[in-house]
Design a protein around this motif. Sequence first.
Motif, mmCIF file in Angstrom:
data_model
loop_
_atom_site.group_PDB
_atom_site.id
_atom_site.type_symbol
_atom_site.label_atom_id
_atom_site.label_comp_id
_atom_site.label_asym_id
_atom_site.label_seq_id
_atom_site.Cartn_x
_atom_site.Cartn_y
_atom_site.Cartn_z
ATOM 1 N N PRO A 215 0.796 -1.227 0.000
ATOM 2 C CA PRO A 215 0.000 0.000 0.000
ATOM 3 C C PRO A 215 0.828 1.277 0.000
ATOM 4 C CG PRO A 215 0.034 -0.928 2.193
ATOM 5 C CD PRO A 215 0.779 -1.888 1.308
ATOM 6 N N TYR A 216 2.131 1.180 0.343
ATOM 7 C CA TYR A 216 2.942 2.379 0.558
ATOM 8 C C TYR A 216 4.014 2.591 -0.512
ATOM 9 C CZ TYR A 216 1.119 1.034 5.137
ATOM 10 O OH TYR A 216 0.302 0.630 6.163
ATOM 11 N N GLY A 217 4.119 1.697 -1.478
ATOM 12 C CA GLY A 217 5.269 1.670 -2.371
ATOM 13 C C GLY A 217 5.546 2.955 -3.124
ATOM 14 N N GLU A 218 4.516 3.739 -3.445
ATOM 15 C CA GLU A 218 4.739 4.973 -4.193
ATOM 16 C C GLU A 218 5.183 6.129 -3.295
ATOM 17 O OE1 GLU A 218 2.552 6.000 -7.736
ATOM 18 O OE2 GLU A 218 1.037 4.501 -7.223
ATOM 19 N N LEU A 219 5.121 5.959 -1.996
ATOM 20 C CA LEU A 219 5.465 7.040 -1.070
ATOM 21 C C LEU A 219 6.936 6.928 -0.667
ATOM 22 C CD1 LEU A 219 2.285 7.054 1.200
ATOM 23 C CD2 LEU A 219 2.769 8.479 -0.805
ATOM 24 N N ARG A 220 7.822 7.133 -1.633
ATOM 25 C CA ARG A 220 9.269 7.057 -1.389
ATOM 26 C C ARG A 220 9.834 8.463 -1.290
ATOM 27 N NH1 ARG A 220 13.737 4.047 -1.366
ATOM 28 N NH2 ARG A 220 12.591 2.092 -1.644
ATOM 29 N N TYR A 221 10.656 8.699 -0.248
ATOM 30 C CA TYR A 221 11.221 10.020 0.000
ATOM 31 C C TYR A 221 12.725 10.065 -0.216
ATOM 32 C CZ TYR A 221 6.895 9.440 2.592
ATOM 33 O OH TYR A 221 5.613 9.104 2.939
ATOM 34 N N ASP A 222 13.394 8.934 -0.083
ATOM 35 C CA ASP A 222 14.839 8.839 -0.274
ATOM 36 C C ASP A 222 15.160 7.542 -0.983
ATOM 37 O OD1 ASP A 222 15.385 11.179 1.274
ATOM 38 O OD2 ASP A 222 15.207 9.995 3.103
ATOM 39 N N GLY A 223 16.343 7.490 -1.590
ATOM 40 C CA GLY A 223 16.839 6.237 -2.139
ATOM 41 C C GLY A 223 16.181 5.835 -3.440
ATOM 42 N N ALA A 224 16.650 4.740 -3.992
ATOM 43 C CA ALA A 224 16.165 4.247 -5.280
ATOM 44 C C ALA A 224 15.060 3.220 -5.067
ATOM 45 C CB ALA A 224 17.307 3.609 -6.057
ATOM 46 N N PRO A 225 14.042 3.225 -5.930
ATOM 47 C CA PRO A 225 12.985 2.211 -5.819
ATOM 48 C C PRO A 225 13.548 0.802 -5.930
ATOM 49 C CG PRO A 225 12.341 3.969 -7.337
ATOM 50 C CD PRO A 225 13.795 4.178 -7.029
ATOM 51 N N VAL A 226 12.938 -0.110 -5.189
ATOM 52 C CA VAL A 226 13.322 -1.523 -5.229
ATOM 53 C C VAL A 226 12.236 -2.274 -5.991
ATOM 54 C CG1 VAL A 226 13.938 -3.546 -3.854
ATOM 55 C CG2 VAL A 226 14.411 -1.244 -2.974
ATOM 56 N N PRO A 227 12.598 -3.054 -7.017
ATOM 57 C CA PRO A 227 11.577 -3.785 -7.777
ATOM 58 C C PRO A 227 10.708 -4.659 -6.875
ATOM 59 C CG PRO A 227 13.694 -3.915 -8.901
ATOM 60 C CD PRO A 227 13.951 -3.296 -7.556
ATOM 61 N N ALA A 228 9.431 -4.726 -7.219
ATOM 62 C CA ALA A 228 8.487 -5.513 -6.431
ATOM 63 C C ALA A 228 8.908 -6.973 -6.382
ATOM 64 C CB ALA A 228 7.089 -5.394 -7.038
ATOM 65 N N MET A 229 8.502 -7.667 -5.324
ATOM 66 C CA MET A 229 8.746 -9.105 -5.259
ATOM 67 C C MET A 229 8.069 -9.817 -6.417
ATOM 68 S SD MET A 229 8.515 -9.948 -1.185
ATOM 69 C CE MET A 229 8.613 -11.684 -1.545
ATOM 70 N N ALA A 230 6.867 -9.333 -6.780
ATOM 71 C CA ALA A 230 6.138 -9.970 -7.885
ATOM 72 C C ALA A 230 6.835 -9.788 -9.221
ATOM 73 C CB ALA A 230 4.721 -9.410 -7.956
ATOM 74 N N ALA A 231 7.819 -8.865 -9.293
ATOM 75 C CA ALA A 231 8.574 -8.646 -10.525
ATOM 76 C C ALA A 231 9.866 -9.456 -10.568
ATOM 77 C CB ALA A 231 8.898 -7.160 -10.679
ATOM 78 N N GLN A 232 10.175 -10.179 -9.503
ATOM 79 C CA GLN A 232 11.413 -10.955 -9.457
ATOM 80 C C GLN A 232 11.295 -12.208 -10.328
ATOM 81 O OE1 GLN A 232 14.109 -9.799 -7.866
ATOM 82 N NE2 GLN A 232 12.914 -8.012 -7.182
ATOM 83 N N PRO A 233 12.409 -12.698 -10.860
ATOM 84 C CA PRO A 233 12.371 -13.931 -11.652
ATOM 85 C C PRO A 233 11.769 -15.082 -10.855
ATOM 86 C CG PRO A 233 14.512 -12.848 -11.861
ATOM 87 C CD PRO A 233 13.773 -12.122 -10.781
ATOM 88 N N GLY A 234 10.874 -15.827 -11.500
ATOM 89 C CA GLY A 234 10.256 -16.973 -10.853
ATOM 90 C C GLY A 234 9.060 -16.663 -9.998
ATOM 91 N N ALA A 235 8.615 -15.380 -9.969
ATOM 92 C CA ALA A 235 7.506 -14.994 -9.097
ATOM 93 C C ALA A 235 6.135 -15.172 -9.747
ATOM 94 C CB ALA A 235 7.670 -13.534 -8.669
ATOM 95 N N ASP A 236 6.086 -15.348 -11.053
ATOM 96 C CA ASP A 236 4.820 -15.253 -11.794
ATOM 97 C C ASP A 236 3.723 -16.166 -11.287
ATOM 98 O OD1 ASP A 236 5.921 -13.344 -13.394
ATOM 99 O OD2 ASP A 236 6.310 -14.664 -15.097
ATOM 100 N N GLU A 237 4.063 -17.362 -10.868
ATOM 101 C CA GLU A 237 3.036 -18.353 -10.566
ATOM 102 C C GLU A 237 2.699 -18.487 -9.089
ATOM 103 O OE1 GLU A 237 1.051 -19.918 -12.730
ATOM 104 O OE2 GLU A 237 2.043 -18.595 -14.170
ATOM 105 N N HIS A 238 3.422 -17.776 -8.202
ATOM 106 C CA HIS A 238 3.112 -17.985 -6.787
ATOM 107 C C HIS A 238 3.160 -16.720 -5.933
ATOM 108 C CE1 HIS A 238 7.490 -17.916 -6.363
ATOM 109 N NE2 HIS A 238 7.378 -17.977 -5.048
#
Length: 402
Positions: A215-238
């Motif tokens: 729910p909070y991912g777009e509210l970043r104030y410092d640092g670089a965004p970290v890719p979502a867990m759902a975007a990691q390799p092998g995440a598609d099916e689970h």
Amino acid sequence: MTLAAPHPGAHGGPLAARLAGVRSSPVRDLLALVDRPGVISFAGGLPAPELFDVEGLRAAYAEVLTGPAARRNLQYAPTEGDPALRAAVAARMTGRGLPTTTEQLLVTTGSQQALTLVAAALLDPGAVVAVEEPTYLAALQVFQLAGASVVPVASDADGVDPDDLARVLAEHRPALVYLVPTFANPTGRTLPEERRRAVVELTARHGTWVVEDDPYGELRYDGAPVPAMAAQPGADEHVLHLGSFSKTGAPGLRLGWLRAPERLLRPMTVAKQAADLHTSTVDQAAGAAYLASADLDAHVARLCAVYRSRRDAMLAALPSTLPPGSTWTRPEGGMFVWARLPGGVDTAALLPAALAADVAYVPGASFFCGEPDHATLRLSFTTHTEDEIAAGTARLAVVLRG
């Protein structure tokens, strides 16, 4: 046939057993206690109401309630959700680095309902759920209500510990792992990408579902965004990804969404049909109209600028607010700072004195499913101005520093 009269004083039968172990949310309870003039509450994770885009949302509602589409927008609607809203959400998620199609999305009545539907579809009574310790307390309520057994996974300053997760997966065989990996509630921590990859690999190996609550991912104030867990390799099916309009738009809209493997969307849709048929048609239509016409990126940038300043005000005040020897997190985004007081302090025992001083926080014990740490507390910095934060922390210092 003559019906027997009710027994005098009878008030119905007992409550369902599933409610027996479900604790009330202290945050919801505190909201009722602190809703009086003069109280500065750091308890609820509430967006700043003065930052709501009231004019933009009013225009969106006016648009969908004008012309021939108005009556359709007041009618029953498909359970899956408004096609235009689903397309807009899919496009926004794709733009943020999580490729998403309309067919992967189910619109829900807030992301809290998405979590409830996940529990209904994936958890049988007695199933095991693994959660980061501490974790979002309303998630604990959902899992307890589903009759699940909740087990903790250890965490540190970077979030959930993959080594301890490996142990929990081997020992307890959980059906589901629940995480808030970005600006976590309650700690504000963000899970680094290498740990996200490790979590995805471990759970894929064990055939375990993962719920990524974001729910909070777009509210970043410092640092670089970290890719979502759902975007990691092998995440598609689970890996299931939960999102919400509550923190970037307005929580009163109750618009959330679930991104899931397409094979899960049908059972999730059936679960939603049983829950509420569909999310409010007119609210979905207004949400779609708003996303089509408003500059949400500019609005989020404004939120981040204001919340960054408020976070900085909170962090600057804590050395003189908390007793010597206290520790606290320094979140790069989100809404929360998590603190721990030294010694054998019980922050719940100190709360009445804080309320008497017209300031509030959430004692940390409720965020634990295992052995609670009573010396912890959660502070939310988004709701109040810098001056109000200074005044509230000064009141809190009198209570916490004795």
